[in-house]
Design a protein around this motif. Sequence first.
Motif, mmCIF file in Angstrom:
data_model
loop_
_atom_site.group_PDB
_atom_site.id
_atom_site.type_symbol
_atom_site.label_atom_id
_atom_site.label_comp_id
_atom_site.label_asym_id
_atom_site.label_seq_id
_atom_site.Cartn_x
_atom_site.Cartn_y
_atom_site.Cartn_z
ATOM 1 N N VAL A 102 37.077 39.332 39.984
ATOM 2 C CA VAL A 102 36.979 40.506 40.864
ATOM 3 C C VAL A 102 37.653 41.678 40.169
ATOM 4 C CG1 VAL A 102 36.709 39.329 43.076
ATOM 5 C CG2 VAL A 102 39.001 39.720 42.218
ATOM 6 N N GLY A 104 36.877 45.266 40.932
ATOM 7 C CA GLY A 104 36.397 46.507 41.537
ATOM 8 C C GLY A 104 37.533 47.469 41.824
ATOM 9 N N GLN A 192 30.108 46.119 44.100
ATOM 10 C CA GLN A 192 30.378 46.189 45.538
ATOM 11 C C GLN A 192 30.281 47.652 45.993
ATOM 12 O OE1 GLN A 192 35.245 45.798 45.020
ATOM 13 N NE2 GLN A 192 34.440 45.430 47.044
ATOM 14 N N ASP A 251 42.079 40.832 37.798
ATOM 15 C CA ASP A 251 41.846 41.555 36.546
ATOM 16 C C ASP A 251 42.971 41.607 35.519
ATOM 17 O OD1 ASP A 251 43.349 43.302 38.043
ATOM 18 O OD2 ASP A 251 41.760 44.760 38.356
ATOM 19 N N TYR A 408 51.601 33.178 35.811
ATOM 20 C CA TYR A 408 51.423 34.406 36.593
ATOM 21 C C TYR A 408 52.241 35.578 36.072
ATOM 22 C CZ TYR A 408 50.937 37.274 40.798
ATOM 23 O OH TYR A 408 50.660 38.276 41.676
HETATM 24 N N1 UGB Z 1 39.593 44.284 43.796
HETATM 25 C C1 UGB Z 1 38.224 44.370 43.926
HETATM 26 O O1 UGB Z 1 37.474 43.780 43.141
HETATM 27 N N2 UGB Z 1 37.723 45.139 44.933
HETATM 28 C C2 UGB Z 1 38.501 45.791 45.817
HETATM 29 O O2 UGB Z 1 37.968 46.449 46.720
HETATM 30 C C3 UGB Z 1 39.903 45.681 45.678
HETATM 31 C C4 UGB Z 1 40.421 44.929 44.655
HETATM 32 P P1 UGB Z 1 45.026 44.194 43.591
HETATM 33 P P2 UGB Z 1 46.116 43.142 46.040
HETATM 34 O O3 UGB Z 1 48.196 39.062 42.538
HETATM 35 O O4 UGB Z 1 50.054 38.945 43.658
HETATM 36 C C5 UGB Z 1 46.113 40.536 45.723
HETATM 37 O O5 UGB Z 1 44.965 45.555 44.159
HETATM 38 O O6 UGB Z 1 44.792 43.146 46.729
HETATM 39 C C6 UGB Z 1 40.146 43.413 42.743
HETATM 40 C C7 UGB Z 1 46.145 39.498 46.830
HETATM 41 O O7 UGB Z 1 45.424 40.031 47.951
HETATM 42 O O8 UGB Z 1 45.541 43.986 42.209
HETATM 43 O O9 UGB Z 1 47.143 44.107 46.462
HETATM 44 C C8 UGB Z 1 41.046 44.123 41.757
HETATM 45 O O10 UGB Z 1 40.309 44.719 40.718
HETATM 46 C C9 UGB Z 1 47.591 39.141 47.206
HETATM 47 O O11 UGB Z 1 47.596 38.129 48.203
HETATM 48 O O12 UGB Z 1 45.912 43.214 44.474
HETATM 49 O O13 UGB Z 1 46.764 41.714 46.166
HETATM 50 C C10 UGB Z 1 41.954 42.983 41.307
HETATM 51 O O14 UGB Z 1 41.361 42.241 40.271
HETATM 52 C C11 UGB Z 1 48.378 38.669 45.963
HETATM 53 O O15 UGB Z 1 47.948 37.405 45.571
HETATM 54 C C12 UGB Z 1 42.040 42.085 42.543
HETATM 55 O O16 UGB Z 1 40.954 42.442 43.368
HETATM 56 C C13 UGB Z 1 48.226 39.703 44.845
HETATM 57 O O17 UGB Z 1 46.819 40.030 44.583
HETATM 58 C C14 UGB Z 1 43.354 42.229 43.299
HETATM 59 O O18 UGB Z 1 43.577 43.578 43.679
HETATM 60 C C15 UGB Z 1 48.842 39.188 43.589
#
Ligand code: UGB
Length: 586
Positions: A102, A104, A192, A251, A408
């Motif tokens: 993912v 995006g 998306q 990512d 991680y």
């Molecule tokens: N992403 C998408 O592909 N589309 C979107 O609309 C939004 C994001 P963030 P987030 O690793 O510790 C996540 O922003 O959402 C992709 C988990 O929800 O880096 O704040 C984006 O490109 C959380 O429970 O993270 O938090 C990226 O690859 C926790 O596990 C991915 O989604 C946290 O990650 C995550 O987006 C973490």
Amino acid sequence: MLMEEQQEHLFAHWPEPGSDDEKKKCFFDQVEKLDASYPGGLRAYIHNARQLLADSKAGKNPFDGFTPSVPAGEFLSYGEDDFVKFEEAGVNEACYAVFVLVAGGLGERLGYSGIKLALPSETTTGTCFLQLYIESILALQEASYRKNKGNINLQIPLVIMTSDDTHSRTQELLESNAYFGMKSDQVHLLKQEKVACLQDNDARVALDPSDKYKIQTKPHGHGDVHAMLYSSGLLDQWQRLGRKWVLFFQDTNGLLFKAIPAALGVSATKDFHVNSLAVPRKAKEAIGGIAQLTHSDGRRMVINVEYNQLDPLLRATGHVHGDANNETGYSPFPGNINQLILKLGPYIEELSKTKGAITEFVNPKYKDSSKTSFKSSTRLECMMQDYPRTLSPSARVGFTVMDTWLAYAPVKNNPEDAAKVPKGNPYHSGTSGEMAIYRAHSKILRKVGVKVEDPRIGIFNGQEVEVWPRIVWSPKWAMTFSELKQKLSGSCQISQKSTFVINGANIYIESLLLDGALLVYSVDNSEVKLSARVKNDGWIFEPVNYKDNSLPEEIRIRGFAIKKIDQTILKYDQSGKYCVDFSNIN
Ligand code: UGB
């Protein structure tokens, strides 16, 4: 439809027919697109929003009535017998896997203007995240082919979910690098769409402040990935080809593939329908906890509960200390790192019921405690880890916990925010993400008997980090503990100031004494047996100021640049067998 849904404000400012007609048509094109890209259309979106906004205003907790407990899972330690056993099982199974990335999100928190996949995972080799991921998948594919004695020769597909913010730059990155060695038809991009913003509790759709003929939109979240896979037709195609596992990942985690083979082995051995990768988590640490939730009406699910919900939920259900550390020094609820392994068959069955729709949530920032108006528009969101919420209690949902140092190290926070992280908590920055790769490689080598000197402490961009020797190897050199043991023998010693890069599938280190920089490269159809004693001034980290605009952003967000003073390069670019005894030490 919009009028029926009380959205007349969208047209209130429209002039008579004949004025701005083109803009009005564009408005309806956008409405059509928003309608087509949401399961059930825009009407369903508005209805869902009204309900969720009413729940939010009433302060309703989605987990009301549920009691949390610790679910069953697997705890693995790198190099231990169980770990090695699961790794072997995982490599065996990898040829039946597909990977879904993912990507995006734009990463506003990181403050980097490019796409995060193009960011170097470390600056010793400059390998960007996408290259690291693709090379890891290819190495796993090759290892699985060998393990299955050449009987199964399947390419592992990679799906990348992009968005308007990342799509063209992701495509460009792939094309300008020949897909980093993958076949172009092995990679699928799914874009998306964003969702409409909402301006009030009645779910009235918000107009773009800079264009009154445009609906304001924002990302719907990574949960979209399930609906996109469902509608792409890829799942059925994979099932026909005998695929069994779908692995979702994010990512910027440069360590992920150290954990993937063993975690996949756990899924295969335990027949988990859902397996979440997790790391030990301190109570109240700002990372979701994996918990089993049981309702008095019989509902039961194993799910990620965000840290700000877990503590109150525990307190409300008789745990007077809330989320507290146990005798291990950690919370019994492991931390979700959002890398999921789903079994394809049950996944398809579930999506045929839900069409990939994931339980949504809304997070409005209210102006005041009356909760009647918002500071800025909001929208519905969904998260990919919420997939298990609709599963039946009989679904086999588990988790696999591995050491944080192994699994991680995401790159999410900009230098200023990272420097403010309370001491002892992870920075999750460009600086810590790179240092974590060197630490993991150093610790892994220690587990196979290499004497790696202790790290020194360094401070970059206001963050205190351990600086281990800069050890980096390409995924094809060694993916697993057993492969690593085959590649290293004899007495090996690496000093803290060293840089050690290995890039080649068949490089066997028979002994090593390294105090400086050594880079070994070989083509895949050669075999190199190397004994080396190397001493030179090596490569050093020079601190840089992240506010120095004359430097590339990639360097500024880490707070250091590598100065290459001296190095030894051993390069074998012709096929053949080489037995090398190299020394520059008298
Ligand atoms: N992403 C998408 O592909 N589309 C979107 O609309 C939004 C994001 P963030 P987030 O690793 O510790 C996540 O922003 O959402 C992709 C988990 O929800 O880096 O704040 C984006 O490109 C959380 O429970 O993270 O938090 C990226 O690859 C926790 O596990 C991915 O989604 C946290 O990650 C995550 O987006 C973490």
